[in-house]
Design an enzyme around this catalytic site. Structure first.
Site, PDB file in Angstrom:
ATOM      1  N   ASN A 186       0.817  -1.214   0.000  1.00  0.00           N
ATOM      2  CA  ASN A 186       0.000   0.000   0.000  1.00  0.00           C
ATOM      3  C   ASN A 186       0.836   1.242   0.000  1.00  0.00           C
ATOM      4  O   ASN A 186       1.933   1.265   0.447  1.00  0.00           O
ATOM      5  CB  ASN A 186      -0.867   0.008   1.229  1.00  0.00           C
ATOM      6  CG  ASN A 186      -0.159  -0.630   2.384  1.00  0.00           C
ATOM      7  OD1 ASN A 186       0.610   0.014   3.079  1.00  0.00           O
ATOM      8  ND2 ASN A 186      -0.362  -1.915   2.572  1.00  0.00           N
ATOM      9  N   LEU A 229      -8.660   1.400   2.630  1.00  0.00           N
ATOM     10  CA  LEU A 229      -8.324   2.828   2.598  1.00  0.00           C
ATOM     11  C   LEU A 229      -7.547   3.183   3.862  1.00  0.00           C
ATOM     12  O   LEU A 229      -8.109   3.561   4.869  1.00  0.00           O
ATOM     13  CB  LEU A 229      -9.605   3.670   2.530  1.00  0.00           C
ATOM     14  CG  LEU A 229      -9.414   5.186   2.460  1.00  0.00           C
ATOM     15  CD1 LEU A 229      -8.806   5.603   1.145  1.00  0.00           C
ATOM     16  CD2 LEU A 229     -10.719   5.911   2.684  1.00  0.00           C
ATOM     17  N   HIS A 230      -6.216   2.982   3.835  1.00  0.00           N
ATOM     18  CA  HIS A 230      -5.449   3.366   5.009  1.00  0.00           C
ATOM     19  C   HIS A 230      -4.456   4.440   4.657  1.00  0.00           C
ATOM     20  O   HIS A 230      -4.668   5.166   3.685  1.00  0.00           O
ATOM     21  CB  HIS A 230      -4.797   2.147   5.644  1.00  0.00           C
ATOM     22  CG  HIS A 230      -4.057   1.372   4.653  1.00  0.00           C
ATOM     23  ND1 HIS A 230      -2.774   1.658   4.344  1.00  0.00           N
ATOM     24  CD2 HIS A 230      -4.460   0.384   3.832  1.00  0.00           C
ATOM     25  CE1 HIS A 230      -2.405   0.855   3.361  1.00  0.00           C
ATOM     26  NE2 HIS A 230      -3.396   0.078   3.042  1.00  0.00           N
ATOM     27  N   ALA A 231      -3.381   4.521   5.417  1.00  0.00           N
ATOM     28  CA  ALA A 231      -2.537   5.717   5.392  1.00  0.00           C
ATOM     29  C   ALA A 231      -2.215   6.287   4.017  1.00  0.00           C
ATOM     30  O   ALA A 231      -2.586   7.406   3.706  1.00  0.00           O
ATOM     31  CB  ALA A 231      -1.265   5.467   6.185  1.00  0.00           C
TER      32      ALA A 231
END
Lengths: 534, 92
Positions: free
Chosen positions: A534, B17-19
């Protein structure tokens, strides 16, 4: 010798002079002033913190920049600063208000079941401290002594931003009184190859600033006040490790895994057959591309027997590591007199790679026979360049099977190696699932030129010919997905795989095997270790 | 209300939906004058310009997000935010 025990967070052995990093919570709050003055203090402290973080964010790798960016965003976040301002209006000092809001936010994050979110509490703590120290104008915090020479940094606890603020080139190791081996800082230290131990407790406080000390993060030990004999033994241990494991470039060797622990295979691209110029095999999981064009001398390809000896010695050298040999890849930008077609209008789109089989079947058959014979010496994989349609792959396989059969009939020892294809043409990428292949190897140089219609040698269009183009990455992902579905290995052997800036894109596209130019191994592994989904 | 623009997009990042995605979303939202808010199907509306609030929505993989904006550049804001989420937070 005095010893302090801790928990290993990042491996390695180091020597250095102790440098204490002040990380204690802020003390000495100034008397509370008027609401306006407290507001001004808050604005100033936030401004200073923001300045420091933005200075820091420049030039950081992906994951490191991500940590700092998140903190900078929080500083500008109305849901955080608004709450602090309201508390100040209600009569609290800026420090009280800030700490209370940050404590509450941290609790919120920490109680979160999702590990990705709860781990962010570390960042809130980090940011909370930075601003708090500015709020009390803590001189110890603000003062930044430049580090010189090899330093062993000692601290109560080290936050990600304080770690990144250090002049890491001068840091030989880190030991902290608190902390955990799974914290953000430990991950960062590992990625940077800096030995670190955590959880050392009170003991560290007794060491004098500037004193010589040793850190053995292999066994979680910090030693100081060593006598001459002990010192000699410790230095010998460091030297031994430096030699045996190559600590000088320790991150070169050893397997590569992403931040979340996913293994990525690192293979080497090799030219020629002179073993003296070959890389240290310990750095690699195998050979992902052995180019055979380099066997050509003065326009002639070595005969079957000579090739057999070359491939055999290559496989013996590689031992239990897989070796992927690419069939002769002539044509395109590699014209060979007497072999490739003369006067082609557009050689990149002409008779090249396996397309030349039609012109020179005897050369390819000789090479394939040599490979089948050598295959018994190790883990051989053979791949074909410039495959456009499934029928070409079928033809190649049929040829190879026929060769093995005829060799067997003659009583010659041989084996059918794994047969794979290069994916360089968009049609092959789009239809990857349709090909009868044991593995895929993506040649990004050609894939880029064909997808974006930019000749490889047209430097004026370099801005268009980018591997991080979404269309190129989309095709790569299709191949990765097709390979994943059919349980076939998909690797990338083009220049993109050797570019640390491009590696994150490839990983994101699902690639878990990279064949690279050996000189790039340290940088590519570093890039992988800093990467997470991510 | 007349000027309200609404759009929807699905979270395609496997870890939600993180950092990093939240930072990108908030940064983009802040470039617009319009007020921009986001919500999951059953959650409250949160300020899209606040990374902190976005994080706490805990929007996971496959969560449909609704985006609403009000103001002069609301149309562009919703369009761009939907694009960012749809492209899995990869900058164009």
């Amino acid at each position: 010798m005095m010893q302090v025990r801790g928990i290993s967070a990042s491996p390695g052995i180091a020597r250095g002079r102790v440098c204490f990093l002040h990380t204690a919570p802020p003390v000495g709050e100034r008397p509370t002033c008027s609401v306006d003055e407290e507001m001004a203090r808050l604005t100033e402290a936030i401004g200073l913190a923001h300045q420091e973080l933005s200075f820091l964010a420049d030039g950081l790798a992906d994951i490191e920049a991500g940590i700092i960016e998140f903190q900078m965003e929080l500083l500008e976040d109305e849901s955080v600063t608004g709450a602090v301002r309201r508390a100040i209006e209600n009569g609290q000092s800026a420090l009280q208000a800030w700490q209370a809001v940050m404590a509450r936010e941290m609790e919120d994050y920490r109680s979160e079941a999702n590990a990705y979110i709860s781990a962010r509490a570390d960042d809130l703590h980090d940011l909370g401290e930075r601003v708090a120290h500015h709020l009390v104008a803590d001189p110890k915090w603000v003062k930044k002594e430049p580090l010189r020479g090899e330093r062993l940094v000692l601290a109560d606890i080290l936050s990600p931003s304080r770690f990144l603020e250090l002049d890491l080139a001068q840091v030989s190791g880190i030991a902290t009184a608190g902390g955990s081996p799974t914290s953000h800082v430990s991950i960062l230290a590992k990625a940077r190859g800096i030995p670190m131990i955590v959880g050392c407790g009170e003991g560290l406080a007794k060491v004098a600033d500037g004193a010589e000390a040793f850190l053995d993060a292999e066994i979680g030990l910090f030693c100081y006040a060593v006598d001459a004999v002990e010192r000699k033994a410790l230095l010998a241990k460091i030297a031994a490790r430096a030699i045996s494991d190559g600590l000088a470039e320790s991150r070169r060797a050893g397997s590569a895994a992403t931040m979340t622990g996913e293994r990525v295979l690192i293979l080497a691209n090799l030219d020629g057959h002179d073993a003296t110029g070959w890389p240290d095999l310990r750095d690699f999981d195998g050979i992902g591309l052995f180019r055979t064009e380099f066997l050509l001398t003065a326009g002639t390809f070595p005969g079957e027997d000579e090739q057999y000896r070359i491939y055999r010695s290559l496989l013996e050298w590689a031992g239990d590591r897989p070796v992927t040999v690419r069939l002769l890849d002539a044509g395109g930008d590699k014209p060979i007199a007497g072999m490739t077609a003369a006067g082609e209008h557009n050689p990149f789109l002409g008779l090249r790679g396996f397309r030349l089989f039609a012109l020179h079947p005897e050369i390819f058959r000789g090479q394939m026979r040599a490979l089948a014979r050598a295959a018994t010496a190790g883990r051989l994989k053979v791949m074909v360049p410039m495959i456009t349609i499934p029928a070409e792959m079928q033809a190649f396989r049929a040829e190879m099977v026929a060769i093995v059969e005829s060799l067997t009939q003659d009583g010659t020892t041989c084996r059918l190696p794994e047969l794979g294809m290069m994916v360089e043409v968009p049609s092959a990428a789009l239809m990857a699932g349709e090909f009868e292949t044991d593995f895929y190897s993506i040649g990004t140089n050609d894939l880029i030129q064909f997808t974006l219609a930019v000749a490889r040698d047209e430097h004026r269009l370099a801005h268009l010919a980018r591997g991080d183009n979404a269309a190129v990455l989309g095709l790569i992902k299709q191949v990765a997905d097709a390979g994943g579905l059919r349980n076939r290995e998909v690797s990338v052997c083009g220049d993109m795989a050797s570019d640390p800036q491009m590696v994150p894109h490839l990983l994101r596209a699902g690639i878990r095997s990279l064949s690279i130019t050996p000189a790039a191994v340290a940088a590519v592994k570093h890039s992988i270790r800093l990467w997470s989904e991510n | 209300m007349s000027g309200m623009i609404i759009g929807t997009a699905m979270i395609r990042n496997p870890t939600g939906l993180h950092a990093r995605p939240a930072v990108k979303l908030a940064k983009l939202a802040k470039t617009f004058d319009a007020s921009v808010e986001v919500s999951t199907s059953n959650g409250a509306w949160v300020n899209a310009k606040s990374t902190n609030s976005l994080m706490k929505m805990k929007a996971t993989f496959g969560t449909p997000l609704t985006i609403r904006a009000e103001g002069l550049d609301a149309q562009t804001a919703v369009h761009e935010l939907v694009k960012l989420i749809t492209q899995d937070f990869e900058a164009p």
